[in-house]
Design an enzyme around this catalytic site. Structure first.
Site, short mmCIF file in Angstrom:
data_model
loop_
_atom_site.label_atom_id
_atom_site.label_comp_id
_atom_site.label_asym_id
_atom_site.label_seq_id
_atom_site.Cartn_x
_atom_site.Cartn_y
_atom_site.Cartn_z
N GLY A 427 0.75 -1.39 0.32
CA GLY A 427 -0.35 -0.28 -0.05
C GLY A 427 1.02 1.20 0.35
O GLY A 427 0.66 1.83 -0.97
N ASN A 431 9.97 5.17 4.20
CA ASN A 431 10.96 5.53 3.57
C ASN A 431 11.81 6.40 4.50
O ASN A 431 10.31 7.23 4.07
CB ASN A 431 11.40 5.27 2.46
CG ASN A 431 11.15 4.01 1.27
OD1 ASN A 431 11.75 3.06 1.87
ND2 ASN A 431 10.33 4.42 1.00
N GLU A 463 1.71 6.22 7.41
CA GLU A 463 3.58 6.49 7.09
C GLU A 463 4.11 6.97 8.72
O GLU A 463 5.23 6.60 8.10
CB GLU A 463 3.36 6.26 6.13
CG GLU A 463 2.33 5.62 4.57
CD GLU A 463 3.22 4.03 4.95
OE1 GLU A 463 4.17 3.74 5.04
OE2 GLU A 463 2.15 2.91 4.74
ZN ZN Z 1 3.18 -0.01 7.97
#
Ligand code: ZN
Length: 1022
Positions: A427, A431, A463
């Site tokens: 998904g 980084n 994220e």
């Molecule tokens: Zn994750």
């Protein structure tokens, strides 16, 4: 990382997995070799490999064994067969083993036997000369056990390291990377300079490198020393490389290794890979991007590719002038080289980071940007999708501010890029400073529905949370992956509630699914041992994500308010800032904050939830004013051999009929032992445990308890919160599957549903009923199928009829109506299908100007796809659509056709990846499996194309887990069980050891058992 679909999987005898890693490893020199005569070596190779594995017999069958031995003889390549077979791939996934295997000729046999005798004699010499032997291997300060068996490098020399994990003697401090990708021929060259410090005396450096053709290597001791050329040894099966140095390196010294290499850009979804898209003029555009988590940084540059080896990174990328580049850090400068190429130089990372978080992209994307406190936030996409990036930018900005405040540690980098990559498997990937997404997880059209926005917001929230949980504080090893993923999943739902004002019922639903998976014997502990690449891949499952998040919610709910939990995690982030930790580290941080107030030992409580698999079933029994609570392992596979004595430290919460809704009604009882008693006035009519389902356990109330709750809901739905109602529904279905309640009791509870209007109880009931409906359908139980259909429509028709087909602003109402209408239309309820058809026709006729609300697109496209003519129209629309969320729903529609030829076409199209991107194949498969025609085709398709599938998606990966689950979870007969077992056991190292295979087999057995036990009840009561 954020996987796209929810799915799950299961458990394996660990030694089987361990062995599988080595089954294809002929290139081992074994010190016990001289004891064997050559014939034995040929026919019993496994006995000579026992030492290196120390794990006993593997389970190869005889044919395979002979085949391997003969192949070895044939090729005379005993020393380095692996280099031939594995030259451009990781050893576990993408290469099929030799298919056929003919008998060697007599002459070859003789030569081979002679050869083996020589090898045996040489090895004997080595055995008796341990001093000589040890010159070859890594000296560490620990004594090397004499029985250790070292593998052979590709060049025939002894490889000085014999373990999956790297030695601790050398630690990287900083990397300087220069990469020159060539997007015309899809190759790249690189130069990596690694500064290292010596932690223990040693004479060699072992690190990771995969598929890198190293052309030059130099080494120097001390930062000012003189470089000299060194030889790099490679052991491909473990993706390790090693450099041996002539003088011992001493603790405290510094040294520098410089490696020049070339490689191909990967054509799968990991490493430094190429991707492409078709622009608005129909021209194919290429780009290169990275996906390193968990084990693929080593495919782009040589490195110490384990999360605990944190270092700083300085990155340079050389590109053509018409491309742009991105990396973790802001660009420091660009220089045009004499070749006409441009060299982009990025700032050195201001933080120490793990290799799996490094990222770079070479593409022609365009950004929009905004300053948020000290950080420049940008969203990048392909140029024609720039207009879909606004929502992501504003959401990311809000979330960044929220997390900066919530964690009391500012995001440490000067920039944060969010990039939509046209071809991307997960998904999204966290980084540091350069978060990559699937287009559907980041881009939102102007007219997108709140539900679509919620998907994007929640992925961004996940994220961004990783920038702290995972990036700043990282698990020491993959066994504690849940510290990354459980936390990010938990924060994803928490932050949406506070900051984006979008709150659906998704978190509750995913907690139910985590329970379902964890109820299988094939499940695993949250924190579980990980010793092979497949096991690392397999950690990316619902136990790490959703169960991890669930137990954090449970902990938070039993502390004094949100602040206490928050203080604990701030303490944790502070304590392990820029370093690594494990599960104990987290509990200790939380305990330190907690001890001063409540004297609750967080470590003691939470260890019972992270160190053992499964969860408890709490059974309630009342006698007078005594309520006895008993706990046991909720294990669906109930044969006696799997009986466990697991105990959990359960913060049991409960409410009763005198006070059941407000948080103040909630009472807590800690159940640590097998059973416990609490007192309750006899006048209390009913009890509901696990208030709002914040605990990770299932409750059985006994016949009387269930009757009382059923009666209470019958007279007034609102006596319980909607989460409590949904949890009763989930729990009773689970208990029926366990065989503790009759299906008649389930149906009695569901009788109240005609008065239910809230999303979570309705969607949970629909999901459970449709699971049974599908099983009956696949069993061709025609009579029961039509009675089940009538049953569902009887109970939900009035609610279905109330749903509108216009735009709807509430996420929760969208969730409710899409679930109801999808059910209605899938049962061919006339009202529903008529409206869906009409809406599709209007939409097509108006050339798309009359919109289908986002939450209804899937149901409308699915109904349309049932007619041949509209299917063709839909395919045309799919091929030309640019908005990805919509495109995905069209694809789900297309995949729901019952036309066999079209189904076969769509599966093939997903596999070859032109019209339908291969990243969508798991979705296509799961959709095709819902239909009766499709689910048999899919099973054939998977068997026929297995090798291609594992070439695209690594063995054990989330995509493969999803595919296996979709294809097998609706089987319920012995014949299918045998087929599935037969197919997977024949795969050997190509996947037979996966936990998801065990889970599939267990699920089929459970389906069969449920059918055996309940068909007659269904006939009687439905
Ligand atoms: Zn994750």
């Amino acid at each position: 990382i954020s996987p796209f679909e929810n799915s799950s999987r299961a458990n394996l005898p660990r030694n089987m997995i361990e062995n599988s890693m080595f089954e294809e490893e002929p290139d081992v020199v074994d010190l016990t070799f001289p004891a064997l005569d050559p014939d034995e070596v040929v026919y019993e190779p496994r006995s000579s490999r026992l030492l290196v594995r120390g794990l006993g017999e593997n389970d190869m069958d005889e044919d395979e064994e002979d085949c391997e031995s003969s192949a070895r003889l044939l090729g005379m390549s005993f020393m380095n067969r692996s280099s031939a077979h594995r030259s451009n791939s990781s050893p576990y996934t993408r290469q099929a083993p030799p298919r056929s295997c003919s008998r060697p000729s007599a002459r070859t046999m003789v030569v081979c036997v002679l050869f083996l005798v020589i090898v045996a004699s040489m090895t004997m010499v080595l055995y008796f000369l341990p001093g000589y032997f040890l010159l070859f291997v890594c000296h560490t300060n620990k004594t090397t056990p004499i029985e250790t068996v070292y593998p052979i490098s590709t060049n025939g020399k002894l490889f000085p390291w014999a373990q999956f994990r790297l030695p601790q003697s050398i630690h990287p401090l900083s990397y300087d990377l220069t990469l020159t990708p060539n997007l015309d021929d899809m190759t790249f060259t690189g130069r990596t300079v690694i500064n290292m410090s010596v932690h223990h005396n040693t004479n060699c450096i072992v690190l990771h490198g995969a598929n890198l053709n190293i052309t030059k290597a130099t080494f120097k001791v001390g930062l000012e020393g003189v470089s000299s050329d060194v030889t790099v040894l490679e052991y491909k099966p473990r993706q390790q490389i090693a450099v041996k140095v002539s003088d011992d390196l001493k603790t405290g010294q510094y040294c520098v290794l410089t490696l020049h290499y070339s490689a191909n850009l990967s054509h799968t979804y990991d490493g430094f890979y190429n991707s492409s898209y078709t622009d608005k003029d129909g021209k194919k555009r290429v780009l290169a991007a990275t996906q390193f988590e968990p084990l693929s940084a080593r495919k782009a540059f040589p490195c110490f590719d384990e999360p605990a080896f944190k270092a700083t990174f300085q990155i340079q990328i050389i590109r053509k002038p018409n491309y742009m580049t991105l990396s973790n850090m802001p660009k420091a400068k660009s220089t045009t080289l004499t070749s006409g190429l441009v060299q982009d130089e990025f700032e050195k990372t201001s933080v120490k980071m793990s290799t799996y978080l490094v990222a770079f992209i070479v593409a022609d994307f365009t950004p929009i940007s905004k300053n948020v406190s000290k950080t420049l936030v940008s969203v990048y996409s392909v140029p024609e999708k720039k207009e879909h990036t606004d929502y992501a930018l504003s959401t990311a900005s809000k979330l960044l501010e929220f997390y900066n405040n919530f964690f009391e540690i500012d995001y440490p980098l000067k920039k944060l890029d969010l990039v939509a990559i046209p071809d991307f498997l997960a998904g999204a990937m966290e980084n540091w400073g350069l978060i990559t997404f699937r287009e559907t997880s980041l881009l939102v059209g102007k007219q997108s529905s709140p539900l679509e926005k919620q998907v994007v917001a929640s992925v961004i929230a996940h994220e961004l949370a990783h920038q702290w949980f995972g990036n700043l504080v990282t698990m020491s090893w993959w066994n504690d992956l849940w510290l990354n993923e459980g936390f990010a999943t938990y924060m994803q739902y928490m932050s949406l509630k506070y900051c984006v004002c979008l709150q659906g019922n998704l978190f509750l639903a995913v907690r139910f699914r985590a329970l379902d998976k964890d109820a299988l014997n094939s499940s695993h502990a949250v924190s579980t041992e990980v010793n092979t690449p497949e096991q690392v891949e397999e950690m990316f499952d619902s136990v790490s994500y959703e169960k991890g998040a669930s137990i954090l919610l449970m902990l938070n709910a039993c502390l004094l308010g949100e602040q206490q939990f928050r203080k604990g995690i701030i303490q944790y982030l502070d304590q392990f800032n820029e370093s690594n930790t494990d599960t104990d580290g987290l509990w200790n941080s939380l305990t330190q904050v907690e001890v001063s107030t409540q004297h609750l030992n967080v470590s003691e409580m939470m260890n019972s939830w992270t160190s053992q698999k499964g969860f408890p079933l709490v059974t309630v029994s009342r006698k007078g004013d005594q309520v006895t609570l008993t706990q046991e392992h909720f294990l669906l596979t109930s044969d006696n051999t799997t009986h466990t004595s697991s105990l959990w430290n359960i913060p049991v919460t409960y409410v009763n009929d005198s006070c059941s809704l407000a948080p103040e009604c909630r009472q807590v009882f800690t159940l640590k032992t097998k059973s416990g008693t609490l007192k309750l006035p006899e006048s209390v009519k009913w009890l509901k445990l696990n208030y709002r389902n914040t605990g990770f356990y299932i409750v059985h109330y006994g016949d009387e308890g269930w009757d009382a709750l059923t009666a209470a809901l019958h007279s007034n739905v609102s006596v319980l919160t909607h989460e409590d109602r949904a949890s009763l529904i989930h729990n009773i279905f689970a208990l029926s599957r366990l065989g503790r309640v009759s299906f008649h009791q389930v149906l009695s509870l569901l009788n109240y549903m005609s008065n239910e209007t809230e999303t979570s109880p309705v969607t949970e009931a629909l999901l459970q009923l449709s699971n049974i409906y599908r099983l009956l359908d696949k069993r061709q139980e025609h009579g029961l199928v039509s009675r089940m259909k009538d049953y569902i429509l009887d109970h939900f028709r009035s609610l279905m009829d109330k749903q509108t087909w216009e735009e709807e602003e509430s996420v929760s109402k969208q969730e409710l109506r899409s679930a109801l209408l999808e059910m209605a239309c899938s049962l061919n309820e006339e009202n529903c299908t008529q409206k869906a058809k009409a809406l599709f026709k209007e939409h097509v006729k108006s050339n798309g100007t009359i919109r289908i609300p986002g939450d209804l697109q899937r149901v409308v496209f699915t109904v349309a796809a049932q007619s041949d003519e509209d299917w063709d129209t839909l395919l045309h629309m799919y091929a030309h659509a640019t908005y990805d969320a919509e495109k995905r729903k069209m694809l789900q529609g297309l995949a729901s056709t019952q036309n066999a030829r079209r189904l076969v076409w769509i599966l093939k199209a997903g596999l070859n990846g032109d019209l339908i991107q291969t990243q969508e194949l798991p979705l296509v498969i799961s959709r095709v499996c819902n239909g009766f025609t499709g689910y048999l085709f899919v099973w054939d398709f998977i068997q026929e194309n297995w090798d291609q599938l594992i070439e695209k998606f690594p063995v054990g990966s989330f995509a493969i887990q999803t595919i296996i689950k979709s294809a097998t979870s609706q089987f319920s007969t012995q014949a299918h069980l045998d087929q599935v077992q037969g197919f997977f056991s024949g795969l050997k190292e190509r996947g037979s050891q996966m936990r998801s295979v065990q889970e599939a087999l267990e699920t089929i057995r459970l389906n069969r058992r449920w059918m055996d036990q309940n068909l007659s009840t269904l006939r009687k009561w439905l």
